[in-house]
Design an enzyme around this catalytic site. Sequence first.
Site, PDB file in Angstrom:
ATOM      1  N   ASP A 169    -120.159 -84.715  11.685  1.00 12.30           N
ATOM      2  CA  ASP A 169    -119.985 -85.519  12.892  1.00 12.30           C
ATOM      3  C   ASP A 169    -118.520 -85.553  13.292  1.00 12.30           C
ATOM      4  O   ASP A 169    -117.638 -85.784  12.449  1.00 12.30           O
ATOM      5  CB  ASP A 169    -120.422 -86.981  12.629  1.00 12.30           C
ATOM      6  N   LYS A 190    -121.154 -81.896  15.053  1.00 15.12           N
ATOM      7  CA  LYS A 190    -122.040 -82.621  15.968  1.00 15.12           C
ATOM      8  C   LYS A 190    -121.176 -83.582  16.778  1.00 15.12           C
ATOM      9  O   LYS A 190    -120.229 -84.167  16.232  1.00 15.12           O
ATOM     10  CB  LYS A 190    -123.112 -83.393  15.188  1.00 15.12           C
ATOM     11  N   GLU A 195    -131.905 -89.622  19.414  1.00 15.48           N
ATOM     12  CA  GLU A 195    -131.944 -90.866  18.634  1.00 15.48           C
ATOM     13  C   GLU A 195    -132.455 -92.040  19.466  1.00 15.48           C
ATOM     14  O   GLU A 195    -132.066 -92.229  20.628  1.00 15.48           O
ATOM     15  CB  GLU A 195    -130.540 -91.197  18.092  1.00 15.48           C
ATOM     16  N   GLU A 237    -121.451 -86.652  20.124  1.00 16.77           N
ATOM     17  CA  GLU A 237    -122.339 -87.491  20.921  1.00 16.77           C
ATOM     18  C   GLU A 237    -122.053 -87.318  22.407  1.00 16.77           C
ATOM     19  O   GLU A 237    -120.900 -87.164  22.811  1.00 16.77           O
ATOM     20  CB  GLU A 237    -122.167 -88.965  20.524  1.00 16.77           C
ATOM     21  N   ASP A 261    -121.069 -89.787  10.728  1.00 14.21           N
ATOM     22  CA  ASP A 261    -120.055 -90.839  10.828  1.00 14.21           C
ATOM     23  C   ASP A 261    -120.665 -92.207  10.476  1.00 14.21           C
ATOM     24  O   ASP A 261    -119.949 -93.203  10.364  1.00 14.21           O
ATOM     25  CB  ASP A 261    -119.382 -90.871  12.204  1.00 14.21           C
ATOM     26  N   SER A 262    -121.981 -92.231  10.234  1.00 15.90           N
ATOM     27  CA  SER A 262    -122.619 -93.429   9.673  1.00 15.90           C
ATOM     28  C   SER A 262    -121.998 -93.797   8.326  1.00 15.90           C
ATOM     29  O   SER A 262    -122.192 -94.921   7.847  1.00 15.90           O
ATOM     30  CB  SER A 262    -124.130 -93.202   9.515  1.00 15.90           C
TER      31      SER A 262
HETATM   32  N1  LIG Z   1    -127.243 -97.034   7.767  1.00 18.71           N
HETATM   33  C1  LIG Z   1    -127.228 -96.521   9.012  1.00 18.71           C
HETATM   34  N2  LIG Z   1    -128.370 -96.025   9.524  1.00 18.71           N
HETATM   35  C2  LIG Z   1    -128.387 -95.501  10.781  1.00 18.71           C
HETATM   36  O1  LIG Z   1    -129.458 -95.041  11.228  1.00 18.71           O
HETATM   37  C3  LIG Z   1    -127.174 -95.470  11.519  1.00 18.71           C
HETATM   38  C4  LIG Z   1    -126.003 -95.993  10.929  1.00 18.71           C
HETATM   39  N3  LIG Z   1    -126.058 -96.522   9.691  1.00 18.71           N
HETATM   40  N4  LIG Z   1    -124.822 -95.974  11.570  1.00 18.71           N
HETATM   41  C5  LIG Z   1    -124.696 -95.214  12.782  1.00 18.71           C
HETATM   42  C6  LIG Z   1    -125.891 -95.331  13.585  1.00 18.71           C
HETATM   43  C7  LIG Z   1    -126.143 -96.729  14.095  1.00 18.71           C
HETATM   44  N5  LIG Z   1    -127.568 -96.723  14.226  1.00 18.71           N
HETATM   45  C8  LIG Z   1    -128.325 -97.852  14.450  1.00 18.71           C
HETATM   46  C9  LIG Z   1    -127.888 -99.088  14.020  1.00 18.71           C
HETATM   47  C10 LIG Z   1    -128.659-100.198  14.207  1.00 18.71           C
HETATM   48  C11 LIG Z   1    -129.885-100.113  14.845  1.00 18.71           C
HETATM   49  C12 LIG Z   1    -130.698-101.346  15.013  1.00 18.71           C
HETATM   50  O2  LIG Z   1    -130.444-102.327  14.407  1.00 18.71           O
HETATM   51  N6  LIG Z   1    -131.716-101.318  15.863  1.00 18.71           N
HETATM   52  C13 LIG Z   1    -132.622-102.434  16.003  1.00 18.71           C
HETATM   53  C14 LIG Z   1    -132.742-102.838  17.449  1.00 18.71           C
HETATM   54  C15 LIG Z   1    -131.474-103.421  17.924  1.00 18.71           C
HETATM   55  C16 LIG Z   1    -131.570-103.951  19.357  1.00 18.71           C
HETATM   56  O3  LIG Z   1    -132.671-103.963  19.916  1.00 18.71           O
HETATM   57  O4  LIG Z   1    -130.522-104.349  19.848  1.00 18.71           O
HETATM   58  C17 LIG Z   1    -133.974-102.058  15.442  1.00 18.71           C
HETATM   59  O5  LIG Z   1    -134.738-102.962  15.069  1.00 18.71           O
HETATM   60  O6  LIG Z   1    -134.262-100.861  15.336  1.00 18.71           O
HETATM   61  C18 LIG Z   1    -130.323 -98.856  15.282  1.00 18.71           C
HETATM   62  C19 LIG Z   1    -129.543 -97.737  15.079  1.00 18.71           C
HETATM   63  C20 LIG Z   1    -128.130 -95.483  13.752  1.00 18.71           C
HETATM   64  N7  LIG Z   1    -127.112 -94.995  12.840  1.00 18.71           N
HETATM   65  C1  LIG Z   2    -127.999 -90.932  12.279  1.00 19.60           C
HETATM   66  C2  LIG Z   2    -127.387 -89.571  12.405  1.00 19.60           C
HETATM   67  C3  LIG Z   2    -128.033 -88.742  13.468  1.00 19.60           C
HETATM   68  C4  LIG Z   2    -125.906 -89.681  12.622  1.00 19.60           C
HETATM   69  O1  LIG Z   2    -125.356 -89.367  13.642  1.00 19.60           O
HETATM   70  C5  LIG Z   2    -125.116 -90.242  11.520  1.00 19.60           C
HETATM   71  O2  LIG Z   2    -125.623 -90.378  10.394  1.00 19.60           O
HETATM   72  O3  LIG Z   2    -123.950 -90.570  11.765  1.00 19.60           O
HETATM   73 MG   LIG Z   3    -123.363 -90.076  13.759  1.00 21.79          MG
END
Ligand SMILES: Nc1nc(=O)c2c([nH]1)NC[C@@H]1CN(c3ccc(C(=O)N[C@@H](CCC(=O)O)C(=O)O)cc3)CN21
Ligand SMILES: CC(C)C(=O)C(=O)O
Ligand SMILES: [Mg+2]
Length: 289
Positions: free
Chosen positions: A106, A136, A205, A138, A67-68
């Site tokens: 998803d 899948k 994750e 959550e 769903d990303s």
């Molecule tokens: N392009 C993309 N990649 C992904 O891995 C992903 C998506 N989209 N969409 C659904 C979820 C959202 N996810 C995410 C989105 C943002 C962060 C992120 O920005 N994390 C920061 C920390 C943020 C904080 O501390 O508040 C980092 O630096 O990792 C992590 C996972 C993982 N998934």
């Molecule tokens: C990041 C993976 C595990 C996912 O759930 C997604 O791509 O939506």
């Molecule tokens: Mg997902």
Amino acid sequence: MSTTFQLDTSTSRANPTPAPMRRLTVPKIRARKVDGVTEEPIVMLTAYTARQAQLLDPHCDLLLVGDSLGQVIYGLPSTIPVTMDMMANHAAAVVRGSYHSVVVVDMPFGAYEASPQAAFEAAATLLKASGAAAVKLEGGEAMAETVEFLVQRGIPVMGHVGLTPQAVNVLGGYAARGRSDAEADKIVGDAKALEAAGAFAIVVEGVVEPIAIAVTKAVACPTIGIGASARCDGQVLVTDDMLGMFERVPRFVKRYEDIATTISATAEKYASEVRERSFPGPDQLYQPK
Ligand SMILES: Nc1nc(=O)c2c([nH]1)NC[C@@H]1CN(c3ccc(C(=O)N[C@@H](CCC(=O)O)C(=O)O)cc3)CN21
Ligand SMILES: CC(C)C(=O)C(=O)O
Ligand SMILES: [Mg+2]
């Protein structure tokens, strides 16, 4: 929603080549972890389109229609607005573009949380529309009853614990999980509940490495990490992140390539050739009779 399977003619006499490779199965993925040990790590990437699936399929065990795609394909701010139609259509494309990997779809936010019955209906709709093998969803303990309901009725389920992006409004962001003891215990408990309910694998994750190790030890089914260290039974990444297509990426992403720069540079080249009337050139012209 229409069912749009393509007839697989790869083994027919009319089209004897290429040699058909039997698609992997959910039980085979589950069986890669034996007595707590996974000899060969499980490889999963996201795919949203047929062509992407074609290119990734030979190298993967699982393709995830994540769903990303909400953020990556549709420019949405989160995965919350993603619909069943989006998931079904992209899943169908990915199935058409692959013949080796297990395709997992998803379940979008809102389609499965209310009841096991709602979840079954949504999961069946996705699998019927696409030909994918599994879904899948959550959530941990709160979703265990639903996972059991689906698995007992013929739908393989992959779990997803730790940082669960559909809960962004509850969590308040996408920060890593499992830093406190209470949070750590909760994530391990969630994974155990999913495994007891019959999940064939669990995505872990955005957790610190000790949690990834604890969860992977605690469950007999494979764990698939994303931002969860190398101590899981497999790994998944968002393909567009890995390729350098998506502009803002989490810390856990390794950018293996910089495709965005290639695309920009190519568009720039094309635009300047059109403007100076050097494209199309002689090679691109139809010849008069
Ligand atoms: N392009 C993309 N990649 C992904 O891995 C992903 C998506 N989209 N969409 C659904 C979820 C959202 N996810 C995410 C989105 C943002 C962060 C992120 O920005 N994390 C920061 C920390 C943020 C904080 O501390 O508040 C980092 O630096 O990792 C992590 C996972 C993982 N998934
Ligand atoms: C990041 C993976 C595990 C996912 O759930 C997604 O791509 O939506
Ligand atoms: Mg997902």
